[in-house]
Design an enzyme around this catalytic site. Sequence first.
Site, PDB file in Angstrom:
ATOM      1  N   GLU A 204      -7.136  34.482 -24.625  1.00 36.53           N
ATOM      2  CA  GLU A 204      -7.383  33.160 -24.334  1.00 36.53           C
ATOM      3  C   GLU A 204      -6.326  32.391 -23.454  1.00 36.53           C
ATOM      4  O   GLU A 204      -5.685  31.287 -23.688  1.00 36.53           O
ATOM      5  CB  GLU A 204      -7.222  32.313 -25.565  1.00 36.53           C
ATOM      6  CG  GLU A 204      -8.338  32.732 -26.490  1.00 36.53           C
ATOM      7  CD  GLU A 204      -8.701  32.045 -27.777  1.00 36.53           C
ATOM      8  OE1 GLU A 204      -7.940  30.958 -28.176  1.00 36.53           O
ATOM      9  OE2 GLU A 204      -9.804  32.246 -28.361  1.00 36.53           O
ATOM     10  N   GLU A 326     -14.110  37.640 -30.509  1.00 32.29           N
ATOM     11  CA  GLU A 326     -13.667  36.758 -31.723  1.00 32.29           C
ATOM     12  C   GLU A 326     -14.919  35.806 -31.954  1.00 32.29           C
ATOM     13  O   GLU A 326     -15.321  35.008 -30.994  1.00 32.29           O
ATOM     14  CB  GLU A 326     -12.439  35.905 -31.259  1.00 32.29           C
ATOM     15  CG  GLU A 326     -11.224  36.476 -31.167  1.00 32.29           C
ATOM     16  CD  GLU A 326      -9.967  36.034 -30.966  1.00 32.29           C
ATOM     17  OE1 GLU A 326      -9.992  34.452 -31.684  1.00 32.29           O
ATOM     18  OE2 GLU A 326      -8.846  36.099 -30.310  1.00 32.29           O
TER      19      GLU A 326
END
Length: 526
Positions: A204, A326
């Site tokens: 991320e 995720e």
Amino acid sequence: MISRRNLLSLAPAAWLAAPGEVARALQPAAAPGLTRVKIDAEQVTARVNPRIYGQFIEHLGRCIYGGIFEEGSPLSDAQGYRKDVQAAVERLRVPVLRWPGGNFVSSYHWEDGVGPWERRPVRFDTAWFAVEPNRFGTNEFIEYCRRIKAEPYLCINLGTGTVEEAANWVEYCNGTEDTHYAGMRRRHGYKEPHNVRIWGLGNEIYGMWQAGHKSAEDYAKIALEAAKMMKWVDPSIQLVACGAGDPDWNLAVLERLASIVDYISVHLYVGGDDYYELLGSVRRAEELLRAADSAIEIAQAKTRGRRAPGFEIPLPTARTQIAFDEWNVWYRKRDGRNRQVRNKLEEPYNLRDALWTASMLHVFQRWGDKVTMANMAQLVNVIAPIITSPKGLYLQPNYFPMELYRAHSGDRVLHTWTEGPRFATKAHGELEYLDVCATRAGRRGISIGVVNRHRDRQLAAHFEINGALPGGRGRRFVIDGPSPDAMNSFESPRTVQIAEGELSGLNDRFLVEFPPHSITLLEFST
Ligand code: AHR
């Protein structure tokens, strides 16, 4: 454990109807609430990679320390692994396990976590504002993967780390020659290489919450350099580029990395108390997949035949795949950066969340040719299906679809057409109450997953199987509970669980009723 109870009592009326009766029931006026399902056993629409049932563990709250690893606990073995947790994890048959983060990895230096425990530094973790003792590191992780028979998936630090540090990690894990880092691994007790195949290029990095966050261009630059060096050390590794919800990010990243990475990642967390909005949010997953897939297509077209010079490493021959590494429901416990909280992100899950989980597995199955890995976030305590205390554990409702689908889904998705009653959502349009996904394992049989998303009503479906004849008998697995809010706890750990029953009288046409807010898997030979 899957408990056996007589499921016929769940659907006393028309559990199975004779073909003639079914044909009559098909008149829409006669059966307004009926869903029609046609499955073509000869038309495979996707192949399912078992890696879609993967998991993720991060140094966060009690996921690792107090979760899978708790030194000195009477429930742990001599190495510190919680035996009860390992047994629960083994039931999930986790194919691939991602570690060490998550946000944590963006300021993690892997060398802190190897070698004699007394020499490992204790650090302040800037991702989750916590003290990281580094008792659990690369070798403890690999050891855990071997125990649970999962493939390790390591994510490198592209926040504050260097490309050299990443390449050194590959050498430490996979090196076979007489070199510094391979030798270090040997001195640490591991003569044989760990052979870690899957490596993530940062986590991320697009987010301001990430240590060392970057623009797409800056990320692509450092990720490319890391990728090159890592592959120079071990050309056999597979790499996951960090993708984002933003299509521009994905495109910018893939234009530079498509010729060296095998995957691009997608993350999704959903939340909210509104029952139907939450269940409808699987559509958001599909949206993200379509966007990632378009970026892959465009990048592929732009870079076709173009190769960065000087790689001298085997480049991926296949189209870039998607790693949904995720995903979960996460909105109740946003206490990750609260310094006072030790049990961070301990999200309580209910049966509704388990329905969402099953529908997400349907999405991954249908997208099987493109989504070849997925990792639920996370495995223990932290937004997790397994909750521990120093004295034991219990399983949250979302544990059961993971267990059931991994054990009983096939590896080929069959063409399925459905038509039935729908519910409306504000953010995601209309969806059918019954979410159906049929799979086949070789020629052996068919397995049909059905999520009845109706909050209050039992719903019936009429199945028509073409191209294969069901062999008469089968099994039915059901996950349901007294209400969509039903949860498990230490006091009542079995409010939601899997029940197993028999199916009989199957033919190429049959009718099945599904309890309200339930997950069912029908399994039969053909
Ligand atoms: O899983 C919790 C966190 O969610 C992860 O650390 C991060 O990657 C994401 O923002």
